[in-house]
Scaffold this motif. Structure first.
Motif, PDB file in Angstrom:
ATOM      1  N   ARG A  84       0.829  -1.211   0.000  1.00 13.21           N
ATOM      2  CA  ARG A  84       0.000   0.000   0.000  1.00 13.21           C
ATOM      3  C   ARG A  84       0.862   1.260   0.000  1.00 13.21           C
ATOM      4  NH1 ARG A  84      -3.052  -2.946   4.291  1.00 13.21           N
ATOM      5  NH2 ARG A  84      -4.831  -3.972   3.264  1.00 13.21           N
ATOM      6  N   CYS A  85       1.945   1.233   0.737  1.00 11.04           N
ATOM      7  CA  CYS A  85       2.848   2.387   0.773  1.00 11.04           C
ATOM      8  C   CYS A  85       3.450   2.657  -0.605  1.00 11.04           C
ATOM      9  CB  CYS A  85       3.956   2.171   1.803  1.00 11.04           C
ATOM     10  SG  CYS A  85       3.422   2.267   3.520  1.00 11.04           S
ATOM     11  N   VAL A  86       3.843   1.597  -1.280  1.00 11.03           N
ATOM     12  CA  VAL A  86       4.421   1.748  -2.614  1.00 11.03           C
ATOM     13  C   VAL A  86       3.379   2.315  -3.569  1.00 11.03           C
ATOM     14  CG1 VAL A  86       5.352   0.501  -4.603  1.00 11.03           C
ATOM     15  CG2 VAL A  86       6.125  -0.071  -2.293  1.00 11.03           C
ATOM     16  N   ARG A  87       2.185   1.758  -3.550  1.00 16.33           N
ATOM     17  CA  ARG A  87       1.143   2.218  -4.466  1.00 16.33           C
ATOM     18  C   ARG A  87       0.744   3.655  -4.178  1.00 16.33           C
ATOM     19  NH1 ARG A  87      -1.209  -1.363  -7.663  1.00 16.33           N
ATOM     20  NH2 ARG A  87      -3.062  -0.050  -7.825  1.00 16.33           N
ATOM     21  N   ARG A  88       0.669   4.001  -2.912  1.00 10.53           N
ATOM     22  CA  ARG A  88       0.302   5.373  -2.560  1.00 10.53           C
ATOM     23  C   ARG A  88       1.365   6.359  -3.056  1.00 10.53           C
ATOM     24  NH1 ARG A  88      -3.367   7.509   1.128  1.00 10.53           N
ATOM     25  NH2 ARG A  88      -3.978   5.374   1.645  1.00 10.53           N
ATOM     26  N   THR A  89       2.623   5.994  -2.926  1.00 10.74           N
ATOM     27  CA  THR A  89       3.703   6.871  -3.371  1.00 10.74           C
ATOM     28  C   THR A  89       3.725   6.999  -4.899  1.00 10.74           C
ATOM     29  OG1 THR A  89       5.013   6.236  -1.436  1.00 10.74           O
ATOM     30  CG2 THR A  89       6.183   7.301  -3.256  1.00 10.74           C
ATOM     31  N   LEU A  90       3.527   5.883  -5.598  1.00  9.04           N
ATOM     32  CA  LEU A  90       3.499   5.932  -7.061  1.00  9.04           C
ATOM     33  C   LEU A  90       2.312   6.747  -7.561  1.00  9.04           C
ATOM     34  CD1 LEU A  90       4.493   2.247  -7.957  1.00  9.04           C
ATOM     35  CD2 LEU A  90       5.927   4.297  -8.048  1.00  9.04           C
ATOM     36  N   ALA A  91       1.181   6.665  -6.865  1.00  5.82           N
ATOM     37  CA  ALA A  91       0.022   7.480  -7.251  1.00  5.82           C
ATOM     38  C   ALA A  91       0.326   8.956  -7.069  1.00  5.82           C
ATOM     39  CB  ALA A  91      -1.191   7.066  -6.412  1.00  5.82           C
ATOM     40  N   TRP A  92       1.065   9.288  -6.010  1.00 11.73           N
ATOM     41  CA  TRP A  92       1.462  10.683  -5.767  1.00 11.73           C
ATOM     42  C   TRP A  92       2.365  11.182  -6.893  1.00 11.73           C
ATOM     43  CZ3 TRP A  92       6.492  12.514  -4.537  1.00 11.73           C
ATOM     44  CH2 TRP A  92       6.567  13.838  -4.112  1.00 11.73           C
ATOM     45  N   ILE A  93       3.298  10.341  -7.339  1.00 14.51           N
ATOM     46  CA  ILE A  93       4.189  10.714  -8.449  1.00 14.51           C
ATOM     47  C   ILE A  93       3.374  10.935  -9.720  1.00 14.51           C
ATOM     48  CG2 ILE A  93       6.105   9.945  -9.897  1.00 14.51           C
ATOM     49  CD1 ILE A  93       7.039   8.233  -7.502  1.00 14.51           C
ATOM     50  N   GLN A  94       2.426  10.046  -9.988  1.00 18.88           N
ATOM     51  CA  GLN A  94       1.591  10.155 -11.183  1.00 18.88           C
ATOM     52  C   GLN A  94       0.737  11.410 -11.144  1.00 18.88           C
ATOM     53  OE1 GLN A  94       1.671   8.183 -13.901  1.00 18.88           O
ATOM     54  NE2 GLN A  94       0.172   9.560 -14.846  1.00 18.88           N
ATOM     55  N   ASP A  95       0.186  11.746  -9.980  1.00 20.09           N
ATOM     56  CA  ASP A  95      -0.624  12.964  -9.860  1.00 20.09           C
ATOM     57  C   ASP A  95       0.218  14.200 -10.130  1.00 20.09           C
ATOM     58  OD1 ASP A  95      -2.831  11.448  -9.244  1.00 20.09           O
ATOM     59  OD2 ASP A  95      -2.672  11.735  -7.073  1.00 20.09           O
ATOM     60  N   ARG A  96       1.439  14.214  -9.659  1.00 20.34           N
ATOM     61  CA  ARG A  96       2.324  15.361  -9.908  1.00 20.34           C
ATOM     62  C   ARG A  96       2.656  15.464 -11.401  1.00 20.34           C
ATOM     63  NH1 ARG A  96       5.727  17.553  -5.879  1.00 20.34           N
ATOM     64  NH2 ARG A  96       7.601  17.193  -7.162  1.00 20.34           N
ATOM     65  N   ARG A  97       2.860  14.341 -12.032  1.00 20.48           N
ATOM     66  CA  ARG A  97       3.144  14.381 -13.469  1.00 20.48           C
ATOM     67  C   ARG A  97       1.955  14.941 -14.236  1.00 20.48           C
ATOM     68  NH1 ARG A  97       2.792  11.756 -18.396  1.00 20.48           N
ATOM     69  NH2 ARG A  97       4.775  11.423 -19.506  1.00 20.48           N
ATOM     70  N   ALA A  98       0.735  14.507 -13.841  1.00 21.31           N
ATOM     71  CA  ALA A  98      -0.467  15.018 -14.505  1.00 21.31           C
ATOM     72  C   ALA A  98      -0.603  16.528 -14.323  1.00 21.31           C
ATOM     73  CB  ALA A  98      -1.696  14.309 -13.948  1.00 21.31           C
ATOM     74  N   ALA A  99      -0.061  17.044 -13.213  1.00 16.44           N
ATOM     75  CA  ALA A  99      -0.099  18.489 -12.961  1.00 16.44           C
ATOM     76  C   ALA A  99       1.088  19.213 -13.577  1.00 16.44           C
ATOM     77  CB  ALA A  99      -0.144  18.754 -11.459  1.00 16.44           C
ATOM     78  N   GLY A 100       1.949  18.491 -14.324  1.00 11.81           N
ATOM     79  CA  GLY A 100       3.092  19.106 -14.984  1.00 11.81           C
ATOM     80  C   GLY A 100       4.323  19.236 -14.115  1.00 11.81           C
ATOM     81  N   VAL A 101       4.361  18.483 -12.996  1.00  5.37           N
ATOM     82  CA  VAL A 101       5.504  18.579 -12.085  1.00  5.37           C
ATOM     83  C   VAL A 101       6.280  17.255 -12.137  1.00  5.37           C
ATOM     84  CG1 VAL A 101       6.247  18.913  -9.695  1.00  5.37           C
ATOM     85  CG2 VAL A 101       4.212  20.106 -10.564  1.00  5.37           C
TER      86      VAL A 101
END
Length: 567
Positions: A370-387
């Motif tokens: 769960r920790c890994v998935r939560r962190t990867l989702a955070w990375i993906q959300d930042r990419r979608a926001a252009g970061v």
């Protein structure tokens, strides 16, 4: 001939379990417990032990519906929900059922009675003390069994005696934790190491009942009459299984060849034959479950014995069918809940309809994922926001997630954290260097007149190609691409992005690899999801998991009603 002078021998416990399930329904007295921890009466007692020992008090769902209490499923769920809101142990909530709204009159009285019977139970009460106190002092569970002369009830008493021995052994080593006993039983079942608990204790051997053993277990014994059933191909001899151990190049003579396997099986067959002193019965069926079966090749060696063929309809009473559950028809379902139904209809009912959830206690492995998935989702959300996110930033965020939700202090924390660091670092690099733009929003497709919604982990568009991906933090498996979800994702993506090339696959951060799954499984996906929708709306929730090996991991394992296998 008395039952005690007869024995049933078979190649495996699986065969014996199937046969004894049928014989018990015919009221044939047997000295065989089968899988001790999956017997109905043992599940009753383990559900009792699980009250306040496992998260959520889920055992109440089974215990409350025992005849002595007469509560309904709805009553038990109301108590569990009230206890969660009030942040009280379920046993304490039972003492305050007068304050809980929505209970039936019979249920309120029965649950109050249960609460009074368990008033002596506290956080430190051991499994032995809880069960012996309830069985022999405060409760009435044993009353009907002790008075009964029914062979099935005698068998239940033997099984309960065996469970008490397990609890006594647990207590004798100084471990009074109910939770750890349940964890131990889950491990025993998960690893299929329950054979030691199938044997009948010496105290019960004077009962006039048929002895039931594996052929291996019968070595050195002799019986006036022996029944050897299931003498058919795949049952005797058993199919040869490949060894997981690498072949020994230095000592090739120690490797078991097919001829060695066949010789060992033939020796086992003759061990079974030689257990009979006066009478020997050799039988087989022409069909097992839905598969035709041919005679065992070992029967050729006894072909001089006259054989008879009998065809007759089964006289075994059918188990009592559970009435369908009334389910409200819906306009839409999520793919994830339909996947749950496909994996196990009973699990769907417990989780989706009844709202039963287990806790994360003892689930360090799941916390790590769960920790890994939560962190990867955070990375993906930042990419979608252009970061863009560097590996260092990703690992720093993992530190925060791990401190809050990870398996901190667990014995394997170091191993889990090392694997998590690798996955997150791989994922950060993969997401940062991938070409294309992230696409917001989910997907949906119409199946069986219902809208099935999906939320892929990653949806990326680049150069007329739309990539639909799931992130799989586990190891790669050959059958991953055969899962219905991938066919459904392709159909839903084709609906949302008409005219585009659709790529469906999975990303594995453990090794940084991406797998693409070819088209062609869409019809299979529609059939699987359509079957799930029809099953849900018909109220059919049998305990039929697609992979029973993992049932002991389920939070509802002890409250399940386990179906008997049939031959």
């Amino acid at each position: 001939m008395p039952y005690r002078d007869q024995a049933i021998l078979a190649r495996s416990h699986l065969t014996l379990g199937r046969l004894t399930a049928l014989l018990e329904r015919l009221n044939v007295p047997l000295l065989y417990l089968g899988d001790l921890f999956e017997r109905s009466e043992i599940r009753d007692l383990l559900s009792l032990v699980a009250l306040d020992a496992e998260f959520g008090g889920l055992g109440l769902v089974r215990v409350a519906q025992l005849p002595a209490y007469g509560a309904t499923e709805k009553d038990s769920l109301a108590v569990i929900a009230w206890a969660a809101v009030e942040k009280l142990p379920v046993i304490q909530a039972l003492a305050r059922v007068a304050e809980i709204d929505g209970l039936s009159d019979t249920g309120r009285d029965g649950l109050a009675k249960l609460g009074a019977e368990l008033a002596f139970v506290g956080p430190g009460t051991s499994p032995w003390s809880m069960l012996t106190g309830w069985l022999f002092e405060t409760g009435s569970y044993l009353n009907a069994l002790v008075r009964s002369s029914d062979p099935a009830d005698r068998q239940k008493l033997i099984a309960i005696y065996h469970l008490l021995k397990v609890c006594g052994e647990h207590d004798a080593v100084g471990d009074g934790s109910r939770k750890r006993l349940l964890e131990r039983i889950r491990r025993i079942e998960l690893l299929n190491q329950d054979s030691v608990y199938r044997a009948i204790s010496a105290e019960a051997t004077d009962i006039d009942a048929v002895r039931v053993l594996t052929i291996h277990g019968s070595k050195g014994l002799e019986f006036p009459a022996v029944h050897l059933p299931a003498l058919a191909t795949r049952y005797m001899p058993a199919s040869r299984k490949g060894s997981r151990t690498p072949a020994l190049a230095k000592y090739p003579q120690l490797n078991m060849a097919k001829v060695d396997h066949d010789a060992e099986e033939e020796c086992l067959f003759f061990v079974g034959l030689s257990r009979a002193r006066d009478h020997l019965s050799l039988t087989r069926a022409v069909k097992y479950t839905t598969q035709n079966a041919t005679a065992s090749k070992f029967l050729d060696s006894v072909s001089s014995i006259p054989a008879t063929t009998r065809t007759a309809p089964s006289s075994v009473p059918l188990p009592i069918a559970r009435p369908p559950v009334v389910v409200e028809r819906r306009a839409s379902y999520s793919a994830s809940e339909l996947e749950t139904y496909i994996r196990c209809p009973a699990k769907y009912r417990y989780e989706q309809l009844m709202g039963l959830r287990g806790g994360a206690d003892g689930a360090a492995f799941l916390d790590f994922h769960r920790c890994v998935r939560r962190t990867l989702a955070w990375i993906q959300d930042r990419r979608a926001a252009g970061v863009a996110t560097s590996a260092a930033e990703a690992l720093a965020h993992l530190d925060e997630v791990w401190a809050e939700r990870g398996p901190v202090g667990h014995g394997f924390e170091g191993y889990y954290r090392q694997a998590a660091n690798r996955m997150v670092a791989n994922g950060a690099v993969f997401i940062a260097t991938e070409q294309g733009a992230s696409v917001d929003g989910g997907l949906d497709v119409t199946i069986a007149g219902r809208t099935v919604t999906m939320e892929p982990d990653r949806l990326v568009e680049a150069g007329g190609v739309v990539r639909v991906q799931r992130i799989r933090t586990g190891r790669q498996t050959k059958g991953e691409g055969d899962k219905p979800i991938y066919g459904a994702l392709r159909l839903a993506a084709q609906k949302r992005f008409p005219g585009r090339t659709i790529s469906v696959g999975a990303y594995y951060p453990s090794d940084g690899e991406t797998r693409e799954f070819p088209a062609g499984k869409e019809d299979k996906a529609i059939k699987a999801f359509e079957g799930a929708i029809n099953g849900i709306e018909a109220g059919q929730f049998p305990a039929k998991p697609d992979d029973p090996r993992f049932c002991p991991n389920c939070q509802c394992y002890f409250i399940w009603i386990v179906p008997h296998n049939v031959v």
